[in-house]
Scaffold this motif. Structure first.
Motif, PDB file in Angstrom:
ATOM      1  N   ALA A   1       0.819  -1.215   0.000  1.00  0.00           N
ATOM      2  CA  ALA A   1       0.000   0.000   0.000  1.00  0.00           C
ATOM      3  C   ALA A   1       0.849   1.259   0.000  1.00  0.00           C
ATOM      4  O   ALA A   1       0.364   2.334  -0.368  1.00  0.00           O
TER       5      ALA A   1
ATOM      6  N   ARG B   1       3.028   2.019  -2.063  1.00  0.00           N
ATOM      7  CA  ARG B   1       3.189   2.476  -3.443  1.00  0.00           C
ATOM      8  C   ARG B   1       2.099   3.459  -3.859  1.00  0.00           C
ATOM      9  O   ARG B   1       2.254   4.159  -4.863  1.00  0.00           O
ATOM     10  N   ARG B   2       1.022   3.525  -3.111  1.00  0.00           N
ATOM     11  CA  ARG B   2      -0.037   4.480  -3.434  1.00  0.00           C
ATOM     12  C   ARG B   2       0.402   5.904  -3.134  1.00  0.00           C
ATOM     13  O   ARG B   2      -0.100   6.848  -3.748  1.00  0.00           O
ATOM     14  N   GLN B   3       1.311   6.062  -2.177  1.00  0.00           N
ATOM     15  CA  GLN B   3       1.881   7.376  -1.880  1.00  0.00           C
ATOM     16  C   GLN B   3       3.283   7.546  -2.457  1.00  0.00           C
ATOM     17  O   GLN B   3       3.730   8.668  -2.707  1.00  0.00           O
TER      18      GLN B   3
ATOM     19  N   ALA C   1       5.061   5.979  -5.508  1.00  0.00           N
ATOM     20  CA  ALA C   1       4.999   5.113  -6.684  1.00  0.00           C
ATOM     21  C   ALA C   1       6.372   4.601  -7.110  1.00  0.00           C
ATOM     22  O   ALA C   1       6.476   3.569  -7.782  1.00  0.00           O
TER      23      ALA C   1
ATOM     24  N   ASP D   1      -7.643  -6.825  -2.461  1.00  0.00           N
ATOM     25  CA  ASP D   1      -7.168  -5.681  -3.235  1.00  0.00           C
ATOM     26  C   ASP D   1      -5.663  -5.520  -3.113  1.00  0.00           C
ATOM     27  O   ASP D   1      -4.955  -5.315  -4.114  1.00  0.00           O
TER      28      ASP D   1
ATOM     29  N   GLU E   1      -2.434  -6.362  -5.864  1.00  0.00           N
ATOM     30  CA  GLU E   1      -1.331  -5.448  -6.188  1.00  0.00           C
ATOM     31  C   GLU E   1       0.007  -6.164  -6.105  1.00  0.00           C
ATOM     32  O   GLU E   1       0.887  -5.962  -6.951  1.00  0.00           O
TER      33      GLU E   1
ATOM     34  N   TYR F   1      -1.766   1.216   6.681  1.00  0.00           N
ATOM     35  CA  TYR F   1      -2.696   1.263   5.555  1.00  0.00           C
ATOM     36  C   TYR F   1      -4.147   1.083   5.985  1.00  0.00           C
ATOM     37  O   TYR F   1      -5.042   1.056   5.148  1.00  0.00           O
TER      38      TYR F   1
END
Length: 335
Positions: A109, A111-113, A115, A135, A139, A260
């Motif tokens: 998670a 990587r959502r902030q 990348a 989910d 990923e 997360y």
């Protein structure tokens, strides 16, 4: 609905899986109890040395697996184990230059902030996480990395995800004292098996639930330490890491939800229940063993429940200067 989709849906159904577990539980001795989530859907494959090399799931073509004996070793540079403790949210990964990175469970998670953050390796021990956080698992499966899982986790990945969309490579591991589809070893049996074994270092065979030890050869099995962090630590040490940084090793539910998760919506954890009797002793012994082998381990969680006498604590800002100073010359910081 396609035939294979129907098969997957049937094999995932709670009434069916529950009935399998109950039937297995009452027709097998207690030494086989740890296999109740595998039978009869999972068949394991072993080599001539009885090492786990693969498994198959009834009625489903799962993703290919890589035997641990074929995993590339000899990691170069520093290795970073990114866990899920809330302190991870305080690290500015945009400023950090990381070497080899391993994640666990929901670490992806980040990587959502961030990348640009790349995971080279990943480890999953909890099948419940796979079922409840599809989910995040999706990923992970979409990344170009090597994912280490138990046969039970592999089972649920094979049932819940189409093998054709899985990009990562997968390697299987198992715990030394309770191997897949084999009887659980009694403490005296385990002591006899591992006596003077330089690769499977046994600390305490008579612990109440799980034998304490540290594996220096993952292909021969890993020891449980009450948390996937302990599993990942053994994997990184086995692959050759000489300097390890532990991110988010908070090890207490009191610190708040995982980085997360939101308050009130987090998955349950047994960290507080298992910490003093299982988790802390395992990490303490592992710290001594790794130090004796010249492996440096730094804990980047300033408020970690593990004391600084287990692993030296550092502030995450030490990662900003790795290019200029060797790790052992960096001044320790506090938050």
């Amino acid at each position: 609905m396609p035939r294979f989709a129907i098969v997957r849906r049937l094999l995932c159904s709670r009434p069916l899986t529950k009935s399998f577990r109950y039937f297995y539980r009452y027709t097998r001795g207690g030494a086989y109890r740890h296999n109740e989530t595998l039978w009869p859907l999972v068949k394991v494959r072993r080599d001539g040395s009885d090492q786990l090399v693969g498994c198959d799931v009834l009625g489903v073509r799962g993703p290919a697996t890589l035997p641990l004996s074929q995993v590339s070793r000899g990691l170069a540079g520093d290795a970073h184990l990114i866990l899920s403790g809330p302190s991870v949210a305080k690290i500015d990964y945009a400023q950090c230059r990381l070497g080899t990175v391993m994640g666990v469970n929901g670490s992806i998670a980040l990587r959502r902030q961030h990348a640009s953050l790349r995971f080279d390796y990943y480890a999953m021990l909890d099948a419940g996480f796979v079922k409840r956080r599809r989910d995040l698992v999706a990923e992970v499966l979409s990344q170009d990395l090597l994912l280490f899982v138990t046969p039970e986790v592999y089972r649920w990945i094979a049932l819940l995800f189409d093998a054709q969309v899985i990009r990562c490579r997968i390697a299987l591991f198992e715990e030394v004292h309770q191997r897949a589809l084999q009887p659980r070893a009694r403490p005296d049996e385990l002591e006899a098996q591992l006596a003077a074994d330089p690769e499977l270092v046994l600390f305490d065979a008579h612990h109440a639930q799980h034998a304490h030890g540290f594996s220096l050869n993952a292909a021969r099995g890993l020891f449980g330490g009450g948390t996937v962090a302990y599993t990942a630590l053994q994997l990184l040490a086995w692959m050759g890491a000489r300097t390890l940084y532990l991110h988010g090793l908070d090890l207490t539910a009191a610190a708040g939800p995982r980085f997360y998760e939101s308050a009130g919506a987090q998955l349950a954890t047994a960290l507080d229940k298992q910490f003093s009797g299982h988790i802390e002793p395992a990490f303490r012994e592992a710290g001594r063993l790794l130090s004796a082998r010249g492996i440096k381990v730094y804990n980047l969680s300033p408020d970690s429940r593990l004391g600084g006498d287990v692993f030296e604590k550092r502030h995450w800002s030490c990662l900003l200067h790795q290019g200029a100073s060797p790790p052992h010359l960096l001044a320790s910081a506090t938050s």
